[in-house]
Motif scaffolding. Structure first.
Motif, PDB file in Angstrom:
ATOM      1  N   PRO A  41       0.863  -1.185   0.000  1.00  0.00           N
ATOM      2  CA  PRO A  41       0.000   0.000   0.000  1.00  0.00           C
ATOM      3  C   PRO A  41       0.902   1.240   0.000  1.00  0.00           C
ATOM      4  N   ARG A  42       0.330   2.376  -0.290  1.00  0.00           N
ATOM      5  CA  ARG A  42       1.123   3.610  -0.252  1.00  0.00           C
ATOM      6  C   ARG A  42       1.520   3.877   1.201  1.00  0.00           C
ATOM      7  N   LEU A  43       2.801   4.126   1.427  1.00  0.00           N
ATOM      8  CA  LEU A  43       3.332   4.305   2.772  1.00  0.00           C
ATOM      9  C   LEU A  43       3.933   5.696   2.938  1.00  0.00           C
ATOM     10  N   GLN A  44       4.151   6.079   4.204  1.00  0.00           N
ATOM     11  CA  GLN A  44       4.796   7.354   4.524  1.00  0.00           C
ATOM     12  C   GLN A  44       6.261   7.277   4.105  1.00  0.00           C
ATOM     13  N   LEU A  45       6.760   8.331   3.460  1.00  0.00           N
ATOM     14  CA  LEU A  45       8.139   8.378   2.974  1.00  0.00           C
ATOM     15  C   LEU A  45       8.893   9.537   3.611  1.00  0.00           C
ATOM     16  N   LYS A  46      10.201   9.401   3.690  1.00  0.00           N
ATOM     17  CA  LYS A  46      11.071  10.486   4.143  1.00  0.00           C
ATOM     18  C   LYS A  46      11.490  11.265   2.903  1.00  0.00           C
ATOM     19  N   PRO A  47      11.193  12.562   2.830  1.00  0.00           N
ATOM     20  CA  PRO A  47      11.583  13.347   1.654  1.00  0.00           C
ATOM     21  C   PRO A  47      13.099  13.404   1.487  1.00  0.00           C
ATOM     22  N   ILE A  48      13.548  13.587   0.260  1.00  0.00           N
ATOM     23  CA  ILE A  48      14.967  13.716  -0.060  1.00  0.00           C
ATOM     24  C   ILE A  48      15.207  15.155  -0.509  1.00  0.00           C
ATOM     25  N   VAL A  58      12.267   8.384   0.473  1.00  0.00           N
ATOM     26  CA  VAL A  58      12.942   7.122   0.739  1.00  0.00           C
ATOM     27  C   VAL A  58      12.128   6.348   1.770  1.00  0.00           C
ATOM     28  N   LEU A  59      12.168   5.035   1.661  1.00  0.00           N
ATOM     29  CA  LEU A  59      11.406   4.132   2.510  1.00  0.00           C
ATOM     30  C   LEU A  59      12.374   3.163   3.179  1.00  0.00           C
ATOM     31  N   ALA A  60      12.221   2.945   4.481  1.00  0.00           N
ATOM     32  CA  ALA A  60      12.974   1.896   5.168  1.00  0.00           C
ATOM     33  C   ALA A  60      12.187   0.605   4.993  1.00  0.00           C
ATOM     34  N   HIS A  61      12.792  -0.343   4.284  1.00  0.00           N
ATOM     35  CA  HIS A  61      12.102  -1.600   3.985  1.00  0.00           C
ATOM     36  C   HIS A  61      13.019  -2.780   4.271  1.00  0.00           C
ATOM     37  N   ARG A  62      12.688  -3.532   5.299  1.00  0.00           N
ATOM     38  CA  ARG A  62      13.451  -4.726   5.684  1.00  0.00           C
ATOM     39  C   ARG A  62      14.940  -4.449   5.851  1.00  0.00           C
ATOM     40  N   GLY A  63      15.230  -3.352   6.536  1.00  0.00           N
ATOM     41  CA  GLY A  63      16.610  -3.011   6.842  1.00  0.00           C
ATOM     42  C   GLY A  63      17.363  -2.285   5.743  1.00  0.00           C
ATOM     43  N   ALA A  64      16.716  -1.978   4.647  1.00  0.00           N
ATOM     44  CA  ALA A  64      17.371  -1.272   3.543  1.00  0.00           C
ATOM     45  C   ALA A  64      16.614   0.014   3.230  1.00  0.00           C
ATOM     46  N   GLU A  98      25.041  -2.253 -14.076  1.00  0.00           N
ATOM     47  CA  GLU A  98      24.971  -2.707 -12.687  1.00  0.00           C
ATOM     48  C   GLU A  98      24.430  -4.128 -12.619  1.00  0.00           C
ATOM     49  N   ALA A  99      25.256  -5.070 -12.235  1.00  0.00           N
ATOM     50  CA  ALA A  99      24.890  -6.482 -12.245  1.00  0.00           C
ATOM     51  C   ALA A  99      23.833  -6.874 -11.210  1.00  0.00           C
ATOM     52  N   PRO A 100      24.045  -6.632  -9.893  1.00  0.00           N
ATOM     53  CA  PRO A 100      23.100  -7.195  -8.935  1.00  0.00           C
ATOM     54  C   PRO A 100      21.743  -6.501  -8.909  1.00  0.00           C
ATOM     55  N   GLY A 101      21.691  -5.247  -9.257  1.00  0.00           N
ATOM     56  CA  GLY A 101      20.434  -4.516  -9.198  1.00  0.00           C
ATOM     57  C   GLY A 101      20.114  -4.063  -7.788  1.00  0.00           C
ATOM     58  N   ARG A 102      19.118  -3.203  -7.691  1.00  0.00           N
ATOM     59  CA  ARG A 102      18.686  -2.638  -6.407  1.00  0.00           C
ATOM     60  C   ARG A 102      17.176  -2.509  -6.428  1.00  0.00           C
ATOM     61  N   LEU A 103      16.616  -2.306  -5.247  1.00  0.00           N
ATOM     62  CA  LEU A 103      15.178  -2.042  -5.180  1.00  0.00           C
ATOM     63  C   LEU A 103      14.930  -0.560  -5.411  1.00  0.00           C
ATOM     64  N   LEU A 104      13.909  -0.277  -6.178  1.00  0.00           N
ATOM     65  CA  LEU A 104      13.435   1.079  -6.439  1.00  0.00           C
ATOM     66  C   LEU A 104      11.933   1.049  -6.236  1.00  0.00           C
ATOM     67  N   GLY A 105      11.406   2.020  -5.504  1.00  0.00           N
ATOM     68  CA  GLY A 105       9.967   2.096  -5.282  1.00  0.00           C
ATOM     69  C   GLY A 105       9.307   2.989  -6.313  1.00  0.00           C
ATOM     70  N   LEU A 106       8.155   2.566  -6.792  1.00  0.00           N
ATOM     71  CA  LEU A 106       7.364   3.339  -7.752  1.00  0.00           C
ATOM     72  C   LEU A 106       5.979   3.568  -7.164  1.00  0.00           C
ATOM     73  N   ILE A 107       5.543   4.815  -7.142  1.00  0.00           N
ATOM     74  CA  ILE A 107       4.161   5.108  -6.767  1.00  0.00           C
ATOM     75  C   ILE A 107       3.350   5.033  -8.052  1.00  0.00           C
ATOM     76  N   LEU A 108       2.368   4.117  -8.051  1.00  0.00           N
ATOM     77  CA  LEU A 108       1.569   3.862  -9.251  1.00  0.00           C
ATOM     78  C   LEU A 108       0.082   3.912  -8.910  1.00  0.00           C
ATOM     79  N   GLU A 109      -0.673   4.634  -9.731  1.00  0.00           N
ATOM     80  CA  GLU A 109      -2.120   4.723  -9.543  1.00  0.00           C
ATOM     81  C   GLU A 109      -2.821   3.515 -10.138  1.00  0.00           C
ATOM     82  N   GLN A 110      -3.857   3.092  -9.471  1.00  0.00           N
ATOM     83  CA  GLN A 110      -4.721   2.004  -9.918  1.00  0.00           C
ATOM     84  C   GLN A 110      -3.913   0.777 -10.337  1.00  0.00           C
ATOM     85  N   ALA A 111      -2.919   0.437  -9.535  1.00  0.00           N
ATOM     86  CA  ALA A 111      -2.070  -0.724  -9.808  1.00  0.00           C
ATOM     87  C   ALA A 111      -2.709  -1.959  -9.200  1.00  0.00           C
TER      88      ALA A 111
END
Length: 172
Positions: A41-48, A58-64, A98-111
């Motif tokens: 669900p849409r969560l509270q984020l820390k502005p950058i 930015v979102l703290a998600h499972r220690g990252a 970049e080989a391993p990749g990283r998590l990126l969050g996307l805010i998407l409407e009606q997903a």
């Protein structure tokens, strides 16, 4: 595996892929499901500070720490509407170098919808959209055009360096 899922998997045609469908300003877009790590669900984020307006925070998600962008604001300059169907979708972001990749969050409407189809059904739409290289080919169906989003092309070098600084630092 549930009976319903088993029937769905058995009924899938070879070569078809699953896509997460969402909307921006009423238009349909799709992400290939293999790029999706998690739908939240849409969560509270820390502005950058000093980030483009479409960088939601930015979102703290499972220690990252996971940077989050508002795809609607990035694409058309208007933030995603605060709806119950607006989701925070974590995707596997892997720029070409970049080989391993990283998590990126996307805010998407009606997903909230998915579509199973052959990725080859998406065809180039004839425009050279250098300002939005993430906007991929389109597929036509009974509901109109559906455009693919290329996750790895979402961020330009400058924003990528801001959101993932370690990825762009050269070894000393």
């Amino acid at each position: 595996m549930s009976e319903r899922v088993a029937k769905h998997v058995v009924g899938a045609k070879p070569g078809n892929s699953l896509f997460l469908v969402f909307r921006i300003k009423g238009e349909r877009y799709a992400l290939e499901a293999v790029e999706v790590a998690e739908v939240l669900p849409r969560l509270q984020l820390k502005p950058i500070a000093q980030a483009p307006v479409w960088v939601a925070g930015v979102l703290a998600h499972r220690g990252a720490m996971v940077p989050v962008i508002d795809v609607s604001a990035m694409t058309f300059g208007e933030p995603a509407a605060a709806r119950t169907s607006t989701r925070l979708v974590l995707v596997h972001y892997r720029p070409a170098d970049e080989a391993p990749g990283r998590l990126l969050g996307l805010i998407l409407e009606q997903a909230t919808d998915t579509l199973r189809c052959n990725p080859a059904d998406f065809q180039p739409y004839g425009l050279d959209n250098r300002e939005a290289p993430y906007l991929g080919p389109v597929r036509e169906d009974a509901q109109g055009l559906l455009q693919r989003i290329r996750v790895d092309d979402l961020l330009g070098a400058e924003v990528r360096a801001l959101l993932f600084p370690a990825a762009d630092e050269a070894p000393a």
